[in-house]
Write an enzyme that holds these catalytic residues in place. Structure first.
Site, PDB file in Angstrom:
ATOM      1  N   ASP A  40       0.947   5.363   0.089  1.00 51.48           N
ATOM      2  CA  ASP A  40       0.150   6.552   0.401  1.00 51.48           C
ATOM      3  C   ASP A  40       0.754   7.788  -0.247  1.00 51.48           C
ATOM      4  OD1 ASP A  40      -1.870   5.562   2.336  1.00 51.48           O
ATOM      5  OD2 ASP A  40      -0.092   4.966   3.451  1.00 51.48           O
ATOM      6  N   HIS A  65       0.863  -1.186   0.000  1.00 50.56           N
ATOM      7  CA  HIS A  65       0.000   0.000   0.000  1.00 50.56           C
ATOM      8  C   HIS A  65       0.901   1.239   0.000  1.00 50.56           C
ATOM      9  CE1 HIS A  65      -3.788   2.107   1.158  1.00 50.56           C
ATOM     10  NE2 HIS A  65      -3.008   2.880   1.895  1.00 50.56           N
ATOM     11  N   ASP A 108      -8.217   1.009   6.536  1.00 51.69           N
ATOM     12  CA  ASP A 108      -6.874   1.599   6.585  1.00 51.69           C
ATOM     13  C   ASP A 108      -6.757   2.506   7.814  1.00 51.69           C
ATOM     14  OD1 ASP A 108      -4.384   2.620   5.925  1.00 51.69           O
ATOM     15  OD2 ASP A 108      -5.092   3.761   4.185  1.00 51.69           O
ATOM     16  N   GLY A 109      -5.755   2.216   8.661  1.00 54.88           N
ATOM     17  CA  GLY A 109      -5.469   3.086   9.806  1.00 54.88           C
ATOM     18  C   GLY A 109      -5.760   2.433  11.140  1.00 54.88           C
ATOM     19  N   GLY A 110      -4.760   2.463  12.014  1.00 58.17           N
ATOM     20  CA  GLY A 110      -4.958   1.974  13.376  1.00 58.17           C
ATOM     21  C   GLY A 110      -5.141   0.471  13.490  1.00 58.17           C
ATOM     22  N   HIS A 152      -2.841   4.780  -2.784  1.00 57.99           N
ATOM     23  CA  HIS A 152      -3.903   5.526  -2.099  1.00 57.99           C
ATOM     24  C   HIS A 152      -3.627   7.018  -2.261  1.00 57.99           C
ATOM     25  CE1 HIS A 152      -5.737   6.515   2.156  1.00 57.99           C
ATOM     26  NE2 HIS A 152      -6.411   7.089   1.163  1.00 57.99           N
TER      27      HIS A 152
HETATM   28  C1  DX5 Z   1      -2.843   7.190   6.666  1.00 62.84           C
HETATM   29  C2  DX5 Z   1      -2.505   6.157   5.631  1.00 62.84           C
HETATM   30  C3  DX5 Z   1      -2.363   4.777   6.145  1.00 62.84           C
HETATM   31  C4  DX5 Z   1      -1.262   4.627   7.178  1.00 62.84           C
HETATM   32  C5  DX5 Z   1      -1.641   3.543   8.128  1.00 62.84           C
HETATM   33  O1  DX5 Z   1      -3.100   8.364   6.015  1.00 62.84           O
HETATM   34  O2  DX5 Z   1      -3.494   6.137   4.637  1.00 62.84           O
HETATM   35  O3  DX5 Z   1      -2.186   3.862   5.084  1.00 62.84           O
HETATM   36  O4  DX5 Z   1      -0.041   4.294   6.588  1.00 62.84           O
HETATM   37  O5  DX5 Z   1      -0.727   3.518   9.177  1.00 62.84           O
HETATM   38  P1  DX5 Z   1      -1.070   2.847  10.585  1.00 62.84           P
HETATM   39  O6  DX5 Z   1      -1.280   1.393  10.321  1.00 62.84           O
HETATM   40  O7  DX5 Z   1       0.133   3.138  11.412  1.00 62.84           O
HETATM   41  O8  DX5 Z   1      -2.309   3.520  11.107  1.00 62.84           O
HETATM   42 ZN    ZN Z   2      -3.468   4.569   3.080  1.00 64.69          ZN
END
Ligand code: DX5
Ligand code: ZN
Length: 213
Positions: free
Chosen positions: A34, A32, A174-176, A65
Site C-alpha cells: 500500500d 500487497h 481489500d480491508g476488514g 496499491h
Molecule cells: C488500507 C489498505 C489495506 C490494508 C488492509 O488502506 O489498502 O490493504 O492493509 O488491512 P486490514 O486487512 O487490516 O483491513
Molecule cells: Zn491496499
C-alpha cells in the site's frame, strides 16, 4: 492469482523483509503493498525506494496499491521499483484511459481500485481494460478497520456483468478481511481477498487457513 494476498501494511515495519518471508513460508506467491501520499488518504506508508529494496530480496509477485491523488505521475517509478500489478483509484485525478495504457505498455498488469462510498458504475467504462478490480471494504489509509458489508452487492453486480459480457478481469476485496468476511466476498463473486491484520496476527491467521494453499 491466489485467493489470499497479505498486505504488508500490517507487517513488521522494522523488518519488512521478514514479513515477506512469512508470506513465502505460507506458500503464498503475492504481496500487497500500500502506497499513500498523505493527501488522497490521511496517512503515509512506504514509497518506491523501499519497494525496490524489498523486490531485490524477494521473488513474490508485487501487487502495488497506489492511494495517490496523482498516480499518473508515478507509474514508471513504481514499475521500475518492481510492481507486477499496479492499481490506482478511480477517484484519483488520473486520466484513467491513458494511465491504464501507460501501465500496460510497460508490461505491468493493470488494476483499478474503488472506495467504499463510490458507486460501482464508475468502473463500468474500464472493465475491458483492467486485469483486476480492487474493491475497498474500508475507507483506505489504515489497517484494522471494520469490513463494510455494502461492498458485497457491488461485487455481485460487477461479477454478474463480467459473466454476462464474458470478460476476464479478476475481482479483489481489500480491508476488514477475516475468515467470515472473506467467505462472504468469495460467495458474492470475488476471486481474491487482501488481508493485513488477520494474516499478520499469528492467532487470527489460523482462522484463514481455508484460504491458504
Ligand atoms: C488500507 C489498505 C489495506 C490494508 C488492509 O488502506 O489498502 O490493504 O492493509 O488491512 P486490514 O486487512 O487490516 O483491513
Ligand atoms: Zn491496499
Amino acid at each position: 492469482m491466489p485467493s489470499l494476498i497479505p498486505s504488508l501494511l500490517s507487517g513488521h515495519h522494522e523488518n519488512l523483509l521478514s514479513s515477506l518471508k512469512t508470506i513465502e513460508r505460507h506458500h503464498l506467491s503475492w504481496a500487497h503493498l500500500d502506497v499513500m501520499d498523505g493527501h488522497f488518504v490521511p496517512n503515509f506508508s512506504f514509497g518506491p525506494q523501499i519497494i525496490k529494496t524489498l523486490k531485490r530480496h524477494s521473488s513474490l509477485f508485487f501487487d502495488v496499491h497506489l492511494m495517490l491523488e496523482h498516480p499518473e505521475r508515478f507509474i514508471s517509478t513504481f514499475i521500475e521499483a518492481g510492481a507486477n500489478l499496479l492499481s490506482f483509484h478511480v477517484e484519483s485525478q488520473a486520466p484513467i484511459a491513458a494511465t491504464l495504457k501507460h501501465i500496460r505498455e510497460q508490461n505491468c498488469a493493470t488494476g483499478l481500485a474503488c472506495n467504499p462510498d463510490s458507486p460501482e458504475e464508475l468502473l463500468l467504462p474500464w472493465l475491458e481494460q483492467v486485469d483486476r478490480l480492487l474493491f475497498m471494504a474500508v475507507q483506505p489509509g489504515f489497517c484494522g478497520q471494520t469490513f463494510r458489508h455494502d461492498v458485497l452487492h457491488k461485487i455481485a453486480k460487477i461479477a454478474a456483468i463480467r459473466q454476462r459480457r464474458e470478460l476476464s478481469f479478476r475481482i479483489a476485496v481489500d480491508g476488514g478481511i477475516d475468515a467470515i468476511t472473506a467467505e462472504k466476498c468469495l460467495k458474492a463473486g470475488a476471486d481474491v481477498v487482501v488481508s493485513g491484520t488477520s494474516f499478520f496476527d499469528p492467532v487470527k491467521r489460523r482462522s484463514l487457513r481455508k484460504l491458504l494453499p
